[in-house]
Design an enzyme around this catalytic site. Sequence first.
Site, PDB file in Angstrom:
ATOM      1  N   LYS A  38       0.720  -1.080   0.067  1.00  0.00           N
ATOM      2  CA  LYS A  38       0.073  -0.249   0.143  1.00  0.00           C
ATOM      3  C   LYS A  38       0.913   1.181   0.067  1.00  0.00           C
ATOM      4  O   LYS A  38       1.732   1.321   1.040  1.00  0.00           O
ATOM      5  CB  LYS A  38      -0.922   0.266   1.201  1.00  0.00           C
ATOM      6  CG  LYS A  38      -1.797   1.347   1.476  1.00  0.00           C
ATOM      7  CD  LYS A  38      -2.646   1.188   2.590  1.00  0.00           C
ATOM      8  CE  LYS A  38      -2.082   2.114   3.578  1.00  0.00           C
ATOM      9  NZ  LYS A  38      -2.692   3.320   3.576  1.00  0.00           N
ATOM     10  N   ASP A  70      -3.680   4.260  -2.263  1.00  0.00           N
ATOM     11  CA  ASP A  70      -4.500   4.772  -1.095  1.00  0.00           C
ATOM     12  C   ASP A  70      -4.859   6.287  -1.381  1.00  0.00           C
ATOM     13  O   ASP A  70      -3.944   7.099  -0.539  1.00  0.00           O
ATOM     14  CB  ASP A  70      -4.286   4.342  -0.015  1.00  0.00           C
ATOM     15  CG  ASP A  70      -5.163   4.683   1.181  1.00  0.00           C
ATOM     16  OD1 ASP A  70      -6.444   4.911   0.837  1.00  0.00           O
ATOM     17  OD2 ASP A  70      -4.729   4.597   2.396  1.00  0.00           O
ATOM     18  N   LYS A  72      -7.498   8.326  -1.515  1.00  0.00           N
ATOM     19  CA  LYS A  72      -8.797   8.785  -0.782  1.00  0.00           C
ATOM     20  C   LYS A  72      -9.229  10.016  -1.688  1.00  0.00           C
ATOM     21  O   LYS A  72      -9.548  11.001  -1.132  1.00  0.00           O
ATOM     22  CB  LYS A  72      -8.362   9.413   0.689  1.00  0.00           C
ATOM     23  CG  LYS A  72      -7.725   7.945   1.423  1.00  0.00           C
ATOM     24  CD  LYS A  72      -8.000   8.617   3.038  1.00  0.00           C
ATOM     25  CE  LYS A  72      -7.783   7.227   3.843  1.00  0.00           C
ATOM     26  NZ  LYS A  72      -6.551   6.646   3.654  1.00  0.00           N
ATOM     27  N   ASP A  75     -13.991  14.489  -4.974  1.00  0.00           N
ATOM     28  CA  ASP A  75     -14.211  16.030  -5.606  1.00  0.00           C
ATOM     29  C   ASP A  75     -15.284  15.720  -6.532  1.00  0.00           C
ATOM     30  O   ASP A  75     -16.063  14.880  -6.319  1.00  0.00           O
ATOM     31  CB  ASP A  75     -12.606  15.914  -6.466  1.00  0.00           C
ATOM     32  CG  ASP A  75     -12.468  17.673  -6.665  1.00  0.00           C
ATOM     33  OD1 ASP A  75     -13.188  18.119  -7.025  1.00  0.00           O
ATOM     34  OD2 ASP A  75     -11.410  17.955  -6.374  1.00  0.00           O
ATOM     35  N   ILE A  76     -15.540  16.778  -7.471  1.00  0.00           N
ATOM     36  CA  ILE A  76     -16.770  16.435  -8.220  1.00  0.00           C
ATOM     37  C   ILE A  76     -16.543  15.220  -9.094  1.00  0.00           C
ATOM     38  O   ILE A  76     -15.461  14.865  -9.480  1.00  0.00           O
ATOM     39  CB  ILE A  76     -17.022  17.733  -9.288  1.00  0.00           C
ATOM     40  CG1 ILE A  76     -15.725  18.095  -9.950  1.00  0.00           C
ATOM     41  CG2 ILE A  76     -17.285  18.612  -8.292  1.00  0.00           C
ATOM     42  CD1 ILE A  76     -16.063  19.285 -10.989  1.00  0.00           C
ATOM     43  N   PRO A  77     -17.369  14.839  -9.599  1.00  0.00           N
ATOM     44  CA  PRO A  77     -17.235  13.545 -10.514  1.00  0.00           C
ATOM     45  C   PRO A  77     -16.289  13.301 -11.602  1.00  0.00           C
ATOM     46  O   PRO A  77     -15.426  12.752 -11.869  1.00  0.00           O
ATOM     47  CB  PRO A  77     -18.835  13.284 -11.270  1.00  0.00           C
ATOM     48  CG  PRO A  77     -19.731  13.724 -10.058  1.00  0.00           C
ATOM     49  CD  PRO A  77     -18.839  14.944  -9.778  1.00  0.00           C
ATOM     50  N   ASN A  78     -16.361  14.578 -12.544  1.00  0.00           N
ATOM     51  CA  ASN A  78     -15.551  14.847 -13.513  1.00  0.00           C
ATOM     52  C   ASN A  78     -14.099  14.747 -13.123  1.00  0.00           C
ATOM     53  O   ASN A  78     -12.836  14.217 -13.914  1.00  0.00           O
ATOM     54  CB  ASN A  78     -15.894  16.362 -14.247  1.00  0.00           C
ATOM     55  CG  ASN A  78     -14.999  16.277 -15.526  1.00  0.00           C
ATOM     56  OD1 ASN A  78     -14.927  15.387 -16.351  1.00  0.00           O
ATOM     57  ND2 ASN A  78     -14.507  17.213 -15.720  1.00  0.00           N
ATOM     58  N   THR A 134     -11.747   6.502  10.989  1.00  0.00           N
ATOM     59  CA  THR A 134     -11.701   6.237  12.490  1.00  0.00           C
ATOM     60  C   THR A 134     -11.357   7.352  13.219  1.00  0.00           C
ATOM     61  O   THR A 134     -11.324   7.255  14.396  1.00  0.00           O
ATOM     62  CB  THR A 134     -10.920   4.796  12.706  1.00  0.00           C
ATOM     63  OG1 THR A 134      -9.602   5.076  11.968  1.00  0.00           O
ATOM     64  CG2 THR A 134     -11.531   3.726  12.039  1.00  0.00           C
ATOM     65  N   ARG A 195      -2.887  -5.834  14.293  1.00  0.00           N
ATOM     66  CA  ARG A 195      -1.638  -6.151  15.399  1.00  0.00           C
ATOM     67  C   ARG A 195      -1.389  -7.674  15.559  1.00  0.00           C
ATOM     68  O   ARG A 195      -2.480  -8.145  16.081  1.00  0.00           O
ATOM     69  CB  ARG A 195      -1.763  -5.300  16.689  1.00  0.00           C
ATOM     70  CG  ARG A 195      -1.537  -3.857  16.355  1.00  0.00           C
ATOM     71  CD  ARG A 195       0.020  -3.640  15.978  1.00  0.00           C
ATOM     72  NE  ARG A 195       0.023  -1.945  15.834  1.00  0.00           N
ATOM     73  CZ  ARG A 195      -0.185  -1.474  14.503  1.00  0.00           C
ATOM     74  NH1 ARG A 195      -0.679  -2.065  13.325  1.00  0.00           N
ATOM     75  NH2 ARG A 195      -0.217  -0.273  14.325  1.00  0.00           N
ATOM     76  N   ARG A 225       3.256  -0.624  10.522  1.00  0.00           N
ATOM     77  CA  ARG A 225       4.680  -0.700  11.563  1.00  0.00           C
ATOM     78  C   ARG A 225       5.084  -2.062  12.098  1.00  0.00           C
ATOM     79  O   ARG A 225       6.389  -2.130  12.061  1.00  0.00           O
ATOM     80  CB  ARG A 225       4.334   0.385  12.752  1.00  0.00           C
ATOM     81  CG  ARG A 225       4.261   1.851  12.207  1.00  0.00           C
ATOM     82  CD  ARG A 225       3.728   2.817  13.234  1.00  0.00           C
ATOM     83  NE  ARG A 225       2.558   2.674  12.977  1.00  0.00           N
ATOM     84  CZ  ARG A 225       1.504   3.292  14.021  1.00  0.00           C
ATOM     85  NH1 ARG A 225       2.116   4.318  14.652  1.00  0.00           N
ATOM     86  NH2 ARG A 225       0.111   3.253  13.695  1.00  0.00           N
TER      87      ARG A 225
HETATM   88  O1  C5P Z   1       1.329   0.965  11.056  1.00  0.00           O
HETATM   89  P1  C5P Z   1      -0.143   0.606  11.060  1.00  0.00           P
HETATM   90  O2  C5P Z   1      -0.343  -0.979  10.835  1.00  0.00           O
HETATM   91  O3  C5P Z   1      -0.966   1.087  12.193  1.00  0.00           O
HETATM   92  O4  C5P Z   1      -0.352   1.309   9.750  1.00  0.00           O
HETATM   93  C1  C5P Z   1      -1.913   0.958   9.187  1.00  0.00           C
HETATM   94  C2  C5P Z   1      -2.088   1.952   8.133  1.00  0.00           C
HETATM   95  O5  C5P Z   1      -3.481   1.775   7.661  1.00  0.00           O
HETATM   96  C3  C5P Z   1      -1.772   3.119   7.830  1.00  0.00           C
HETATM   97  O6  C5P Z   1      -1.249   3.418   6.501  1.00  0.00           O
HETATM   98  C4  C5P Z   1      -2.749   3.970   8.236  1.00  0.00           C
HETATM   99  O7  C5P Z   1      -2.765   5.221   7.640  1.00  0.00           O
HETATM  100  C5  C5P Z   1      -3.806   3.276   7.592  1.00  0.00           C
HETATM  101  N1  C5P Z   1      -4.995   3.314   8.067  1.00  0.00           N
HETATM  102  C6  C5P Z   1      -5.353   3.245   9.596  1.00  0.00           C
HETATM  103  N2  C5P Z   1      -6.547   3.232  10.031  1.00  0.00           N
HETATM  104  C7  C5P Z   1      -7.612   3.781   9.071  1.00  0.00           C
HETATM  105  C8  C5P Z   1      -7.493   3.930   7.925  1.00  0.00           C
HETATM  106  C9  C5P Z   1      -6.049   3.686   7.409  1.00  0.00           C
HETATM  107  O8  C5P Z   1      -4.435   2.867  10.193  1.00  0.00           O
HETATM  108  N3  C5P Z   1      -9.005   3.657   9.938  1.00  0.00           N
END
Ligand code: C5P
Length: 249
Positions: A38, A70, A72, A75-78, A134, A195, A225
């Site tokens: 990603k 990623d 994200k 914006d407008i559709p066009n 989140t 994790r 991480r």
């Molecule tokens: O280091 P870590 O495992 O926390 O990274 C998670 C990745 O997922 C990061 O690139 C973070 O920006 C992304 N992310 C997130 N929580 C979200 C949306 C995206 O941790 N709700």
Amino acid sequence: MSRPNPVYCAIDTVDLAEAADLIRRIAGGARPAVGGIKLGLEFFLAHGAPGVRYAFPDPVRLTGIGFFLDLKLHDIPNTVAGAVRAVIDLAPTYVTLHAAGGRAMMRAAVEEAGAQALKRGLPRPQLLGVTVLTSLDGADLHATGIDSPPSDQARRLALLARDSGLDGVICSPHEIAALRRDCGTDFVLMVPGIRPAGSAHGDQKRVMTPRQAIDLGASHLVVGRPIAQAADPRAAAEAIAREAGVNHV
Ligand code: C5P
């Protein structure tokens, strides 16, 4: 039974050499340790398409590794359709856009992705919706004029994304079960906040292990991480994939 490797490693750095080295270590060779890579706004705004081609070159991609861009988009559709067109030559497997951009925006992106991929003989990128970040709680949503609780709003936006032709959404581990039930078995659920059992949580507050997320119905896991900061990123990625039920890494 083994499954395709669901682990996408988030490469969250603007250091081009560091990104290239990490990608080569975890995704290079005959047996990649991850299912995909990603790259997000941080990396893409700093280095653009040439940076992607440098850090994630064809010899690595040709091993079948997925590429999650990623961005994200919102914006407008066009304009969103134009942004999709602008990255199509990078052949991303997944591209993100904000479902809050609305039905017409999502449909325009889906149509453009299909048309451009066909024209260039590339697989169509799958489009994934971002629902409620989140980082936002109920009070934050209220301040923007939305009075539904974040979980209801996330569900509403996920259903809108599906009905607008998107292939899936990004969701937190705690939304997996409900969205899998509501959006069907083929809908992609790309899940960060993962994790491995017994590891540091960092700034992630509500985490799940790879096994828990997969058992609930996640299609893919985004892990940053715990892989990038491990002494041996390849071994860490392999262990996470095995925890998620992959037995060929
Ligand atoms: O280091 P870590 O495992 O926390 O990274 C998670 C990745 O997922 C990061 O690139 C973070 O920006 C992304 N992310 C997130 N929580 C979200 C949306 C995206 O941790 N709700």
